[in-house]
Design an enzyme around this catalytic site. Structure first.
Site, short mmCIF file in Angstrom:
data_model
loop_
_atom_site.label_atom_id
_atom_site.label_comp_id
_atom_site.label_asym_id
_atom_site.label_seq_id
_atom_site.Cartn_x
_atom_site.Cartn_y
_atom_site.Cartn_z
N SER A 233 -12.02 0.70 5.17
CA SER A 233 -10.58 0.94 5.03
C SER A 233 -10.02 1.60 6.29
O SER A 233 -10.76 2.19 7.07
CB SER A 233 -10.35 1.87 3.84
OG SER A 233 -8.98 2.18 3.70
N SER A 234 -8.70 1.48 6.44
CA SER A 234 -8.00 2.24 7.49
C SER A 234 -7.19 3.38 6.88
O SER A 234 -6.52 4.12 7.61
CB SER A 234 -7.05 1.33 8.27
OG SER A 234 -7.75 0.28 8.85
N ASN B 166 -4.22 -3.71 -1.39
CA ASN B 166 -4.31 -4.40 -0.10
C ASN B 166 -3.02 -5.16 0.24
O ASN B 166 -2.06 -4.54 0.62
CB ASN B 166 -5.55 -5.29 0.01
CG ASN B 166 -5.80 -5.69 1.46
OD1 ASN B 166 -5.40 -4.96 2.38
ND2 ASN B 166 -6.42 -6.82 1.70
N ASP C 75 -10.83 -6.81 3.29
CA ASP C 75 -11.08 -5.71 4.23
C ASP C 75 -12.52 -5.71 4.76
O ASP C 75 -12.84 -4.99 5.70
CB ASP C 75 -10.78 -4.34 3.60
CG ASP C 75 -9.30 -3.99 3.68
OD1 ASP C 75 -8.57 -4.66 4.43
OD2 ASP C 75 -8.87 -3.05 2.99
N THR D 195 0.90 -1.17 0.00
CA THR D 195 0.00 0.00 0.00
C THR D 195 0.93 1.21 0.00
O THR D 195 2.12 1.07 0.32
CB THR D 195 -0.96 0.02 1.21
OG1 THR D 195 -1.81 -1.11 1.09
CG2 THR D 195 -1.81 1.27 1.30
N THR E 275 -4.05 1.56 -2.77
CA THR E 275 -3.70 0.19 -2.35
C THR E 275 -4.27 -0.87 -3.27
O THR E 275 -5.26 -0.62 -3.98
CB THR E 275 -4.27 -0.05 -0.92
OG1 THR E 275 -3.82 -1.32 -0.45
CG2 THR E 275 -5.78 -0.01 -0.88
N GLY F 166 0.11 0.47 6.05
CA GLY F 166 0.31 -0.25 7.30
C GLY F 166 -0.96 -0.90 7.82
O GLY F 166 -1.03 -1.24 8.99
N GLY F 167 -1.95 -1.06 6.93
CA GLY F 167 -3.19 -1.74 7.35
C GLY F 167 -3.78 -1.08 8.56
O GLY F 167 -3.90 0.15 8.64
N GLU G 295 -8.86 -6.63 -1.98
CA GLU G 295 -9.50 -5.73 -1.02
C GLU G 295 -10.73 -6.35 -0.35
O GLU G 295 -11.18 -5.87 0.68
CB GLU G 295 -9.92 -4.44 -1.75
CG GLU G 295 -9.62 -3.17 -0.98
CD GLU G 295 -8.15 -2.85 -0.93
OE1 GLU G 295 -7.63 -2.68 0.18
OE2 GLU G 295 -7.51 -2.77 -1.99
O1 DON Z 1 -7.70 -0.07 3.07
C1 DON Z 1 -7.07 -0.60 3.99
O2 DON Z 1 -7.20 -0.29 5.15
C2 DON Z 1 -6.04 -1.68 3.66
N1 DON Z 1 -6.41 -2.33 2.43
C3 DON Z 1 -4.68 -1.05 3.60
C4 DON Z 1 -3.60 -2.10 3.47
C5 DON Z 1 -2.26 -1.64 3.85
O3 DON Z 1 -2.07 -0.52 4.29
C6 DON Z 1 -1.16 -2.62 3.69
N2 DON Z 1 0.08 -2.05 4.18
N3 DON Z 1 0.91 -2.48 4.77
#
Ligand code: DON
Length: 560
Positions: free
Chosen positions: A440-441, A389, A411, A369, A387, A460-461, A408
């Protein structure tokens, strides 16, 4: 008479810096992104007379090419735009949507248990991409230059290629088996099925042609006609459920951002379908009621963690796509709500997550991402996180297109209480439904105070939100762009009930004290975020750009 005139002029004089602060333009342009070639693509477009929004199109497209494991045409993103001339802020929601044939239990077996990796690997894990539509929308509605001009650097990079670098190689090693499953992707990223050596040139001629089609035909070049039909047949053949209508009906949505104040700082961030802005508002509202400056370091960390715990709990309970479910945004971002949450925090003890209402019980990931930040010479701003994902998304490239599909769908809460890739849990608000956007985050954020402006965000999810929170707190305390991206990080997300931390974030004594207060601690992996920040300090019109020292990003300030 003379006296009151003098008073009036004094008042006017005192107001001058404020007026100057909001009206003036920085006169310099800054871009911080995850790859030097993407940052250069953005500056190329600024130099040609484009504004920050044209540069955003160029950077988004270039990242598709040079950071393909993070984001791209096969994925989505959130673009927070702030226009200088009328102070208009808007979030361009180019998030993926669930296909029309998606169902709430599509990733569960007959016993109602999650089918391992079903929401992660291959085209069944892919939502309908939003990034291509978002680029067209941004160029049409906010840019100065034709889309074709802003896409040109990406097309050039895809054709000429770029050298394989360490982080991408790591991702390839991690996902080699998955990528080997489909020849189109294996042909681009692997050599004879193996991970190539660093420096190997990755060329993507099919992707260049897909960009060229988008440049000439606009939205329809991706979402309609033969090209779209071809994508649909390939996806279905490989086990996916897309239809031509899903692509045809995809829409970018313009949304009003979440805005709130913290100690005189105006913070603007992502609304649903992201949980970022709501969670940040809640955390800062909680912290706003403490006299942080009068507290010792450990208590401050403890309070930050307790604020995170409560905001992530609400994320799990209430947040989802607000076009489908009623998300109580007004309540969750209200200072009175935070007052109630604050009253449950003890200064000397961790609150076990299981003691918060609705606890459902519980299993890190980091530098894919991508986020970039842009400020142009006129003061236009872009904070964008995009992203596919997971590392290399679903691992599936649609043959002949160069388009690597997202995963995605993971999520969504595939079952209440079941953790996703980022150990996040969710409830019915984030259940799968056709046409719905997964929660999403991603938290592209812009903040402004008397000192100036910061534009920030990170991948960073689940940890995105806490990283943005800590970054903002450090900037509010006076940190510059480099210090903000370098800041050692820690994180709590309600479930699992533990603090993840980078070794430099908590010294030995702090760790012992936090443990004695009832916190569980776990050291985190090396891959913890990839923040890109631009700042503008009004004093001296100081503009800075900084990329996370943990990786190879590119940050540059220029005068044109
Ligand atoms: O939208 C989101 O929250 C996730 N798909 C983001 C994924 C992400 O940041 C992966 N990174 N390390």
């Amino acid at each position: 008479m003379f006296r009151s005139f003098k008073r009036l002029s004094l008042l006017l004089l005192m107001m001058l810096p404020v007026l100057a602060a909001t009206a003036a333009a920085p006169g310099k342009s800054a871009i911080a992104s995850a790859h030097p070639l993407a940052t250069a693509a953005g500056h190329e477009i600024l130099e040609q007379g484009g504004n920050a929004f044209d540069a955003a199109v160029a950077v988004s497209a270039a990242l598709t090419v040079v950071e393909p494991f993070s984001s791209g045409l096969g994925g989505g993103g959130l673009w927070l735009l702030s226009r200088a001339e009328d102070q208009h802020s808007v979030m361009i929601d180019g998030r993926e949507v669930a296909p029309g044939a998606a169902t709430a239990d599509m990733y569960l077996d007959e016993q109602g248990e999650p089918i391992p990796r079903a929401s992660l690997d291959g085209p069944l894990a892919a939502g309908i991409p939003g990034l291509p539509a978002a680029l067209v929308h941004m160029a049409d509605q906010y840019g100065r230059l034709p889309l074709a001009q802003s896409l040109a650097p990406a097309i050039r990079l895809a054709t000429a290629g770029f050298p394989l670098y360490a982080r991408m190689r790591l991702g390839l090693q991690y996902k080699q088996k998955l990528i080997q499953r489909w020849p189109a992707g294996a042909g681009i990223f692997l050599v004879g099925g193996d991970v190539p050596e660093p420096g190997h040139v990755i060329r993507q001629p099919d992707l260049a042609r897909t960009f060229e089609r988008l440049a000439v035909e606009g939205r329809d070049g991706f979402y309609a006609g033969e090209f779209a039909d071809g994508m649909v047949s390939a996806v279905r053949e490989a086990g996916g459920i897309w239809s031509a209508e899903d692509l045809r009906d995809y829409r970018v949505v313009e949304r009003a951002p979440i805005e709130f104040s913290y100690r005189g700082v105006r913070i603007v961030s992502a609304p649903p379908p992201s949980s970022g802005g709501v969670a940040l508002a809640d955390m800062f509202n909680i912290l706003g009621g403490f006299d942080l400056a009068g507290l010792d370091k450990v208590t401050r960390i403890h309070l930050n963690v307790e604020a995170m715990r409560r905001a992530y709990r609400d994320r799990a309970e209430y947040l989802g796509d607000s076009d489908f479910v009623a998300v109580p945004v007004g309540m969750l971002t209200h200072p009175f709500y935070a007052d109630g949450q604050r009253s449950s925090i003890r200064l000397d003890r961790a609150t076990p997550s299981s003691a918060l209402p609705g606890y459902r019980g519980e299993e890190p990931k980091g530098a894919h991402t991508t986020h970039y930040s842009i400020l142009d010479a006129d003061g236009n701003r872009v904070a964008a996180t995009q992203t596919i994902n997971g590392w290399f998304g679903s691992g599936y490239v649609i043959p002949g297109t160069g388009v690597l599909l997202n995963n995605e769908m993971d999520d969504f809460a595939i079952k209440p209480g079941v953790q996703n890739l980022y150990e996040l849990v969710g409830a019915s608000a984030n259940a799968i439904a056709p046409g719905k956007r997964p929660l999403s985050s991603m938290s592209p954020t812009i903040a402004e105070s008397d000192r100036g402006v910061i534009i920030l965000g990170t991948p960073g999810g689940s940890r995105i939100i806490s990283m943005v929170m800590l970054g903002l707190l450090s900037w509010i305390d006076g940190a510059d762009a480099t210090a903000v991206v370098s800041l050692p990080r820690y994180h709590h997300q309600y479930v699992p009930d533990r603090i993840y931390f980078e070794p430099a974030a908590l010294d030995e004594a702090t760790r012992k004290e936090l443990e004695s207060m009832g916190h569980e601690l776990r050291e985190s992996s090396r891959l913890y975020g990839n923040m890109n920040v631009v700042t503008w300090d009004y004093a001296g019109d100081e503009v800075r750009a900084a990329s996370d020292p943990r990786n190879e990003g590119g940050a540059a300030v220029r005068v044109y």
